[in-house]
Write a protein that holds these residues in place. Structure first.
Motif, PDB file in Angstrom:
ATOM      1  N   PHE A  33      93.138  71.509  60.074  1.00  9.96           N
ATOM      2  CA  PHE A  33      93.489  70.098  60.107  1.00  9.96           C
ATOM      3  C   PHE A  33      94.823  69.817  59.415  1.00  9.96           C
ATOM      4  O   PHE A  33      95.543  68.897  59.798  1.00  9.96           O
ATOM      5  N   THR A  34      95.178  70.619  58.422  1.00 12.38           N
ATOM      6  CA  THR A  34      96.474  70.481  57.775  1.00 12.38           C
ATOM      7  C   THR A  34      97.593  70.814  58.752  1.00 12.38           C
ATOM      8  O   THR A  34      98.585  70.091  58.855  1.00 12.38           O
ATOM      9  N   ILE A  35      97.423  71.888  59.493  1.00 12.36           N
ATOM     10  CA  ILE A  35      98.429  72.272  60.487  1.00 12.36           C
ATOM     11  C   ILE A  35      98.535  71.224  61.584  1.00 12.36           C
ATOM     12  O   ILE A  35      99.639  70.845  61.990  1.00 12.36           O
ATOM     13  N   ILE A  36      97.404  70.732  62.064  1.00 15.15           N
ATOM     14  CA  ILE A  36      97.417  69.690  63.099  1.00 15.15           C
ATOM     15  C   ILE A  36      98.090  68.423  62.582  1.00 15.15           C
ATOM     16  O   ILE A  36      98.883  67.790  63.286  1.00 15.15           O
ATOM     17  N   GLY A  37      97.804  68.040  61.341  1.00 14.32           N
ATOM     18  CA  GLY A  37      98.411  66.840  60.761  1.00 14.32           C
ATOM     19  C   GLY A  37      99.910  66.974  60.586  1.00 14.32           C
ATOM     20  O   GLY A  37     100.670  66.046  60.885  1.00 14.32           O
ATOM     21  N   CYS A  38     100.353  68.126  60.109  1.00 16.71           N
ATOM     22  CA  CYS A  38     101.800  68.349  59.929  1.00 16.71           C
ATOM     23  C   CYS A  38     102.515  68.369  61.274  1.00 16.71           C
ATOM     24  O   CYS A  38     103.593  67.801  61.419  1.00 16.71           O
ATOM     25  N   TRP A  39     101.920  69.022  62.258  1.00 13.94           N
ATOM     26  CA  TRP A  39     102.537  69.077  63.580  1.00 13.94           C
ATOM     27  C   TRP A  39     102.611  67.679  64.195  1.00 13.94           C
ATOM     28  O   TRP A  39     103.641  67.300  64.768  1.00 13.94           O
ATOM     29  N   SER A  40     101.542  66.908  64.069  1.00 13.35           N
ATOM     30  CA  SER A  40     101.522  65.554  64.646  1.00 13.35           C
ATOM     31  C   SER A  40     102.569  64.657  63.996  1.00 13.35           C
ATOM     32  O   SER A  40     103.278  63.920  64.693  1.00 13.35           O
ATOM     33  N   ALA A  41     102.678  64.713  62.682  1.00 13.81           N
ATOM     34  CA  ALA A  41     103.672  63.895  61.985  1.00 13.81           C
ATOM     35  C   ALA A  41     105.082  64.310  62.365  1.00 13.81           C
ATOM     36  O   ALA A  41     105.948  63.460  62.601  1.00 13.81           O
ATOM     37  N   SER A  42     105.335  65.603  62.470  1.00 14.64           N
ATOM     38  CA  SER A  42     106.662  66.076  62.868  1.00 14.64           C
ATOM     39  C   SER A  42     106.993  65.660  64.296  1.00 14.64           C
ATOM     40  O   SER A  42     108.117  65.263  64.591  1.00 14.64           O
ATOM     41  N   PHE A  43     106.005  65.738  65.171  1.00 14.65           N
ATOM     42  CA  PHE A  43     106.221  65.343  66.563  1.00 14.65           C
ATOM     43  C   PHE A  43     106.596  63.875  66.652  1.00 14.65           C
ATOM     44  O   PHE A  43     107.547  63.509  67.331  1.00 14.65           O
ATOM     45  N   VAL A  44     105.860  63.023  65.937  1.00 17.31           N
ATOM     46  CA  VAL A  44     106.134  61.586  65.983  1.00 17.31           C
ATOM     47  C   VAL A  44     107.500  61.279  65.359  1.00 17.31           C
ATOM     48  O   VAL A  44     108.287  60.508  65.906  1.00 17.31           O
ATOM     49  N   LEU A  45     107.792  61.872  64.229  1.00 21.42           N
ATOM     50  CA  LEU A  45     109.034  61.564  63.524  1.00 21.42           C
ATOM     51  C   LEU A  45     110.285  62.088  64.225  1.00 21.42           C
ATOM     52  O   LEU A  45     111.313  61.435  64.222  1.00 21.42           O
ATOM     53  N   TYR A  46     110.197  63.261  64.822  1.00 21.63           N
ATOM     54  CA  TYR A  46     111.398  63.876  65.372  1.00 21.63           C
ATOM     55  C   TYR A  46     111.513  63.805  66.884  1.00 21.63           C
ATOM     56  O   TYR A  46     112.606  63.613  67.412  1.00 21.63           O
ATOM     57  N   ILE A  47     110.452  63.915  67.614  1.00 23.29           N
ATOM     58  CA  ILE A  47     110.526  63.924  69.069  1.00 23.29           C
ATOM     59  C   ILE A  47     110.419  62.515  69.649  1.00 23.29           C
ATOM     60  O   ILE A  47     111.254  62.089  70.438  1.00 23.29           O
ATOM     61  N   VAL A  48     109.406  61.775  69.239  1.00 18.10           N
ATOM     62  CA  VAL A  48     109.168  60.450  69.809  1.00 18.10           C
ATOM     63  C   VAL A  48     110.273  59.488  69.423  1.00 18.10           C
ATOM     64  O   VAL A  48     110.774  58.723  70.256  1.00 18.10           O
ATOM     65  N   LYS A  49     110.719  59.509  68.161  1.00 17.23           N
ATOM     66  CA  LYS A  49     111.763  58.583  67.735  1.00 17.23           C
ATOM     67  C   LYS A  49     113.102  58.881  68.389  1.00 17.23           C
ATOM     68  O   LYS A  49     113.870  57.966  68.666  1.00 17.23           O
ATOM     69  N   LYS A  50     113.416  60.142  68.670  1.00 15.56           N
ATOM     70  CA  LYS A  50     114.680  60.471  69.315  1.00 15.56           C
ATOM     71  C   LYS A  50     114.704  60.071  70.776  1.00 15.56           C
ATOM     72  O   LYS A  50     115.755  59.789  71.327  1.00 15.56           O
ATOM     73  N   SER A  51     113.535  60.065  71.420  1.00  8.18           N
ATOM     74  CA  SER A  51     113.506  59.703  72.834  1.00  8.18           C
ATOM     75  C   SER A  51     113.564  58.185  73.039  1.00  8.18           C
ATOM     76  O   SER A  51     113.821  57.723  74.143  1.00  8.18           O
ATOM     77  N   ASN A  52     113.337  57.405  71.990  1.00 11.93           N
ATOM     78  CA  ASN A  52     113.390  55.933  72.109  1.00 11.93           C
ATOM     79  C   ASN A  52     114.759  55.490  71.859  1.00 11.93           C
ATOM     80  O   ASN A  52     115.618  55.183  71.641  1.00 11.93           O
TER      81      ASN A  52
END
Length: 52
Positions: A33-52
């Motif tokens: 769950f730590t790995i899933i949480g870190c990956w999810s936060a990184s995805f939202v912060l770096y991938i989703v925000k750059k595409s907007n």
């Protein structure tokens, strides 16, 4: 990350370090769950925000 520690009934440090080292199920659950949480936060912060 807090969800993983809560589900495995312990703190992040004890579950992630100690219980994983002794191959306990609760340690591996917390680590997963730590790995899933870190990956999810990184995805939202770096991938989703750059595409907007």
């Amino acid at each position: 990350m807090g969800l993983g520690a809560g589900l495995s009934k312990g703190t992040f440090t004890s579950n992630g370090l100690v219980y994983t080292a002794i191959l306990s199920t609760q340690g591996w659950l917390a680590l997963l769950f730590t790995i899933i949480g870190c990956w999810s936060a990184s995805f939202v912060l770096y991938i989703v925000k750059k595409s907007n």
